[in-house]
Design a protein around this motif. Structure first.
Motif, PDB file in Angstrom:
ATOM      1  N   GLU A  32       8.393  43.566  37.662  1.00 43.89           N
ATOM      2  CA  GLU A  32       7.631  44.683  37.794  1.00 43.89           C
ATOM      3  C   GLU A  32       8.359  45.911  37.290  1.00 43.89           C
ATOM      4  OE1 GLU A  32       4.162  43.586  41.115  1.00 43.89           O
ATOM      5  OE2 GLU A  32       5.763  44.814  41.512  1.00 43.89           O
ATOM      6  N   TYR A  33       9.523  46.020  37.699  1.00 45.55           N
ATOM      7  CA  TYR A  33      10.493  47.171  37.243  1.00 45.55           C
ATOM      8  C   TYR A  33      10.620  47.138  35.871  1.00 45.55           C
ATOM      9  CZ  TYR A  33      14.982  49.536  36.414  1.00 45.55           C
ATOM     10  OH  TYR A  33      15.924  50.591  35.621  1.00 45.55           O
ATOM     11  N   ALA A  34      10.783  45.838  35.179  1.00 51.23           N
ATOM     12  CA  ALA A  34      11.275  45.972  33.568  1.00 51.23           C
ATOM     13  C   ALA A  34       9.823  46.132  33.051  1.00 51.23           C
ATOM     14  CB  ALA A  34      11.515  44.319  33.473  1.00 51.23           C
ATOM     15  N   ILE A  35       8.979  45.530  33.497  1.00 48.85           N
ATOM     16  CA  ILE A  35       7.390  45.996  32.671  1.00 48.85           C
ATOM     17  C   ILE A  35       7.319  47.548  32.609  1.00 48.85           C
ATOM     18  CG2 ILE A  35       5.071  45.692  32.700  1.00 48.85           C
ATOM     19  CD1 ILE A  35       5.510  42.903  33.828  1.00 48.85           C
ATOM     20  N   GLU A  41       4.006  52.218  33.230  1.00 44.79           N
ATOM     21  CA  GLU A  41       2.868  52.045  33.989  1.00 44.79           C
ATOM     22  C   GLU A  41       3.223  51.347  35.350  1.00 44.79           C
ATOM     23  OE1 GLU A  41       0.018  51.292  30.123  1.00 44.79           O
ATOM     24  OE2 GLU A  41       0.262  49.814  31.722  1.00 44.79           O
ATOM     25  N   GLN A  42       2.730  51.757  36.429  1.00 44.94           N
ATOM     26  CA  GLN A  42       2.928  50.853  37.623  1.00 44.94           C
ATOM     27  C   GLN A  42       2.174  49.838  37.702  1.00 44.94           C
ATOM     28  OE1 GLN A  42       5.638  52.221  40.091  1.00 44.94           O
ATOM     29  NE2 GLN A  42       5.375  49.858  40.390  1.00 44.94           N
ATOM     30  N   VAL A  43       2.650  48.740  37.406  1.00 48.02           N
ATOM     31  CA  VAL A  43       1.897  47.517  37.321  1.00 48.02           C
ATOM     32  C   VAL A  43       1.994  46.509  38.515  1.00 48.02           C
ATOM     33  CG1 VAL A  43       1.680  47.401  34.966  1.00 48.02           C
ATOM     34  CG2 VAL A  43       3.356  46.076  36.001  1.00 48.02           C
ATOM     35  N   THR A  44       1.197  45.673  38.942  1.00 44.42           N
ATOM     36  CA  THR A  44       1.257  44.757  39.818  1.00 44.42           C
ATOM     37  C   THR A  44       1.051  43.244  39.214  1.00 44.42           C
ATOM     38  OG1 THR A  44       0.609  46.013  41.723  1.00 44.42           O
ATOM     39  CG2 THR A  44       0.547  43.547  41.891  1.00 44.42           C
ATOM     40  N   CYS A  67      -2.183  49.096  29.851  1.00 44.26           N
ATOM     41  CA  CYS A  67      -2.953  49.927  28.606  1.00 44.26           C
ATOM     42  C   CYS A  67      -1.926  49.714  27.265  1.00 44.26           C
ATOM     43  CB  CYS A  67      -3.164  51.215  29.059  1.00 44.26           C
ATOM     44  SG  CYS A  67      -4.420  51.336  30.139  1.00 44.26           S
ATOM     45  N   SER A  68      -0.918  49.240  27.458  1.00 41.21           N
ATOM     46  CA  SER A  68       0.138  49.470  26.402  1.00 41.21           C
ATOM     47  C   SER A  68      -0.115  48.356  25.272  1.00 41.21           C
ATOM     48  CB  SER A  68       1.579  49.412  26.894  1.00 41.21           C
ATOM     49  OG  SER A  68       1.942  50.326  27.918  1.00 41.21           O
ATOM     50  N   MET A  69       0.295  48.683  24.075  1.00 41.81           N
ATOM     51  CA  MET A  69       0.128  47.890  23.211  1.00 41.81           C
ATOM     52  C   MET A  69       1.454  47.373  22.413  1.00 41.81           C
ATOM     53  SD  MET A  69      -3.173  47.239  23.133  1.00 41.81           S
ATOM     54  CE  MET A  69      -3.600  46.418  21.745  1.00 41.81           C
TER      55      MET A  69
END
Length: 261
Positions: A32-35, A41-44, A67-69
């Motif tokens: 999650e940190y790497a993403i 974005e804060q992703v789960t 939302c990132s491409m």
């Protein structure tokens, strides 16, 4: 918003397990940190199976929404840039909104690796179970045969397991030796907490001659965890493959030929 699936490989020996926990390193928190570093974005992320502390994976599957491409290579190289050396993204795939890494899976496959020699291996010590006594894999195979099919695996689940049903369908269990390494290959629709490690712990009692081959069938019938063997160490366990319905077209990073003996 799009949903992505990732294939993850990791050496779990330095981590508290899959699930994010406070103040200790986990596989989930690292990914999650790497993403977040490449998307802001804060992703789960959600995984196919939450592995315990010290358990490894060659074929873990996760999904998340963003939302990132990015191109496929940008996702893999970008995330891997921010991951520690013991965790790696092997592939990425855009999936439809109905896909779920855990609930869409139709089977999971694990390998358990035992280093069966009197003297331990310095290189394999953290990634296998070092077991000194000689193991007879023919006896282990005979004992394992009774576990195939759909059964109540109460005797092989962790104490306090919260699963509503102890019924599982075991597709195959194969045991092979190459030199001093023994690989137990086990596949089922799903597994309960510690189920693979408890099965291995019981099969080892048969393999070393402490119990007869019929003992495992008795354990299955008695549905009593206290009667079975001890839980095998986490160090030898690998999540190698997760299968999904073909319409999801989920790839696999597991290469069977590399493990064939």
């Amino acid at each position: 918003m799009q949903k992505l699936a990732l294939g993850i490989e990791y050496d779990g020996s330095s981590y508290c397990g899959w699930q994010r926990q406070k103040d200790v390193p986990s596989i989930q928190s690292c990914i999650e940190y790497a993403i977040k570093k490449i998307t802001t974005e804060q992703v789960t992320i959600f995984c196919a199976g939450r592995t315990d502390s010290g358990v490894h994976a060659l074929g873990q599957v996760v999904h998340f929404e963003t939302c990132s491409m990015r191109s496929k290579s940008a996702w893999t190289l970008g995330i891997n840039h921010y991951l520690p050396s013991k965790i790696c993204v092997r592939w990425v795939k855009l999936v439809n909104k109905d896909f779920h890494a855990r609930f869409s899976a139709i089977s999971r496959r694990y390998f358990y690796v035992i280093y069966n020699g009197y003297i331990r291996s310095a290189l394999l010590f953290r990634n296998t179970w070092h077991y000194k006594k000689h193991l007879d894999i023919n006896k282990m195979c005979d004992a394992a045969h009774c576990l195939l099919g759909e059964n109540d695996f109460t005797s092989f689940c962790a104490v306090g397991c919260q699963s509503s049903s102890k019924q599982r369908k075991l597709h195959h269990i194969r045991i092979v030796r190459t030199g001093q390494c023994i690989v137990i290959d086990i596949k089922a629709n799903s597994f309960m907490h510690h189920m693979v490690r408890n099965i291995v712990g019981s099969l080892v009692k048969v393999g070393c001659g402490e119990k007869p081959t019929t003992w495992v069938l008795e354990l299955l019938s008695n549905c009593d965890r206290s009667l079975a063997g001890s839980t095998a160490p986490a160090s030898g366990l690998y999540l190698v493959e997760v299968k999904y319905p073909s319409y999801f077209s989920i790839p696999s990073s597991f290469r069977e030929e590399l493990w064939r003996v």
